[in-house]
Design a protein around this motif. Structure first.
Motif, short mmCIF file in Angstrom:
data_model
loop_
_atom_site.label_atom_id
_atom_site.label_comp_id
_atom_site.label_asym_id
_atom_site.label_seq_id
_atom_site.Cartn_x
_atom_site.Cartn_y
_atom_site.Cartn_z
N MET A 1 0.85 -1.20 0.00
CA MET A 1 0.00 0.00 0.00
C MET A 1 0.89 1.25 0.00
O MET A 1 1.79 1.36 0.80
N ALA A 2 0.59 2.16 -0.92
CA ALA A 2 1.42 3.36 -1.01
C ALA A 2 0.87 4.47 -0.13
O ALA A 2 -0.31 4.52 0.13
N THR A 3 1.76 5.35 0.29
CA THR A 3 1.35 6.52 1.05
C THR A 3 0.66 7.51 0.11
O THR A 3 1.23 7.87 -0.93
N ILE A 4 -0.54 7.95 0.48
CA ILE A 4 -1.28 8.89 -0.36
C ILE A 4 -1.42 10.22 0.36
O ILE A 4 -2.11 10.30 1.38
N PRO A 5 -0.74 11.28 -0.14
CA PRO A 5 -0.91 12.60 0.49
C PRO A 5 -2.36 13.07 0.39
O PRO A 5 -3.05 12.75 -0.58
N LYS A 6 -2.79 13.84 1.38
CA LYS A 6 -4.16 14.32 1.40
C LYS A 6 -4.25 15.68 0.70
O LYS A 6 -3.30 16.47 0.72
N THR A 7 -5.43 15.95 0.14
CA THR A 7 -5.69 17.25 -0.46
C THR A 7 -5.99 18.25 0.66
O THR A 7 -6.34 17.87 1.78
N PRO A 8 -5.91 19.56 0.35
CA PRO A 8 -6.27 20.56 1.37
C PRO A 8 -7.67 20.35 1.93
O PRO A 8 -7.90 20.51 3.12
N ASP A 9 -8.63 19.97 1.10
CA ASP A 9 -9.99 19.73 1.60
C ASP A 9 -10.02 18.55 2.56
O ASP A 9 -10.72 18.58 3.57
N GLU A 10 -9.29 17.51 2.22
CA GLU A 10 -9.24 16.35 3.12
C GLU A 10 -8.60 16.73 4.46
O GLU A 10 -9.03 16.29 5.52
N LEU A 11 -7.56 17.57 4.39
CA LEU A 11 -6.89 17.98 5.63
C LEU A 11 -7.83 18.78 6.53
O LEU A 11 -7.78 18.65 7.76
N LEU A 12 -8.72 19.57 5.93
CA LEU A 12 -9.68 20.32 6.74
C LEU A 12 -10.61 19.37 7.50
O LEU A 12 -10.90 19.57 8.67
N ILE A 13 -11.05 18.32 6.83
CA ILE A 13 -11.92 17.34 7.49
C ILE A 13 -11.13 16.61 8.58
O ILE A 13 -11.62 16.39 9.69
N MET A 14 -9.89 16.25 8.27
CA MET A 14 -9.08 15.53 9.26
C MET A 14 -8.80 16.40 10.48
O MET A 14 -8.71 15.92 11.60
N ARG A 15 -8.63 17.71 10.25
CA ARG A 15 -8.43 18.61 11.38
C ARG A 15 -9.67 18.61 12.28
O ARG A 15 -9.55 18.64 13.51
N GLU A 16 -10.83 18.56 11.66
CA GLU A 16 -12.06 18.55 12.45
C GLU A 16 -12.18 17.22 13.21
O GLU A 16 -12.53 17.21 14.40
N ALA A 17 -11.88 16.12 12.56
CA ALA A 17 -11.90 14.81 13.25
C ALA A 17 -10.93 14.83 14.43
O ALA A 17 -11.25 14.36 15.53
N GLY A 18 -9.75 15.41 14.19
CA GLY A 18 -8.75 15.46 15.25
C GLY A 18 -9.18 16.35 16.41
O GLY A 18 -8.91 16.04 17.57
N ARG A 19 -9.85 17.45 16.07
CA ARG A 19 -10.29 18.37 17.12
C ARG A 19 -11.37 17.72 18.00
O ARG A 19 -11.37 17.87 19.21
N ILE A 20 -12.26 16.99 17.36
CA ILE A 20 -13.29 16.28 18.13
C ILE A 20 -12.62 15.25 19.05
O ILE A 20 -12.97 15.11 20.23
N ASN A 21 -11.63 14.56 18.51
CA ASN A 21 -10.89 13.58 19.34
C ASN A 21 -10.24 14.29 20.54
O ASN A 21 -10.26 13.78 21.66
N ALA A 22 -9.70 15.47 20.30
CA ALA A 22 -9.06 16.23 21.39
C ALA A 22 -10.09 16.65 22.44
O ALA A 22 -9.79 16.68 23.63
#
Ligand code: MG
Ligand code: MG
Length: 262
Positions: A1-22
């Motif tokens: 499996m190759a590493t797939i960089p995220k798009t800016p839009d994906e990073l915004l969603i991941m930031r929100e997921a991370g913030r909820i986790n925090a």
């Protein structure tokens, strides 16, 4: 499996997921005290995720496996390193240390982070273990920059921990995070000396790559074992251990974005 960089839009969603986790972490941190059960901490985290329209990445993990994880968080006390199953019968007492790990899924993306804290006042030696483990994570994060090889992060974390007189757990590693909780790249907390070994892959980080760094530090011997509940990982020698984790995103310049910060 190759590493797939995220798009800016994906990073915004991941930031929100991370913030909820925090936020789930923050709620648990405020609740930890002598007399509370790990089952109650699990309920607190589950409530935060639900309130934010998120779901638990750990619950039922791994899909299709024989022993799906039964809770939102993992709660690991003292000589338990990771993957402890929360229970209403597991009551925390003063002087314990507890590692709390949580994974959030929000809009199809995951945030994964963990921390260890004392229950009431703890011994100086336990506090030092926590401080060193948290610093190991910070040092690893600071090293995670575009152009850096993942093995250099691994070596940096290992060198610091061993230099402090502790040992690095070998069996569990940092891992790519995205649409799933475990993807490439794998970023261990140590690196074998000498020539590259079969199965060991290091890669040069590019902007947009997202992964969790999670040093696991034992006060004694590095070896661990899994208990009969199929999940709880303990130190083989029964000594204390600690675990800190953040999910981060590599940026074009400078230190990474900490997706699981508050
Ligand atoms: Mg993780
Ligand atoms: Mg985790």
């Amino acid at each position: 499996m190759a590493t797939i960089p995220k798009t800016p839009d994906e990073l915004l969603i991941m930031r929100e997921a991370g913030r909820i986790n925090a936020r789930a972490h923050q709620a648990m941190r405020e609740a930890v005290q002598p007399g509370i059960s790990t089952g109650e901490l699990d309920r607190i985290a589950a409530d935060v995720l639900r309130k934010h329209g998120a779901t638990a990445a750990f619950l039922g993990y791994p899909p299709g496996g024989p022993y799906p994880f039964p809770a939102t968080i993992t709660a690991s006390v003292n000589n338990e390193l990771v993957h402890g199953i929360p229970s209403p019968d597991r009551i925390l007492k003063e002087g314990d240390i507890i590692s709390l790990d949580c994974g959030t899924v929000f809009n199809g993306y995951v945030g994964d982070s963990a921390f260890t804290m004392g229950v009431g006042p703890i011994s100086d030696e336990a506090q030092r273990l926590l401080d060193v483990t948290e610093t190991a994570l910070k040092i690893g994060i600071d090293k995670a920059r575009a152009g850096t090889h993942t093995r250099d992060i691994s070596r940096t974390i290992q060198r610091y921990i061993e230099g402090q007189g502790y040992s690095v757990v070998r069996e569990y590693t940092g891992h790519g995070v995205g649409r799933t909780m475990h993807e490439d790249p794998q970023v261990p907390n140590w690196w074998p000396p000498g020539r590259p070994r079969r199965g060991w892959h290091s890669e040069r980080l590019q902007p947009g790559v997202t992964f969790a760094l999670e040093p696991m530090v034992n006060m004694g011997h590095p070896a661990t074992e899994v208990l009969d509940d199929h999940w709880t990982v303990v130190t083989l020698d029964g000594a204390l251990c600690a675990h800190f984790e953040h999910t981060i995103a590599i940026v074009p310049d400078g230190p990474p974005l900490i997706l699981t910060a508050l």
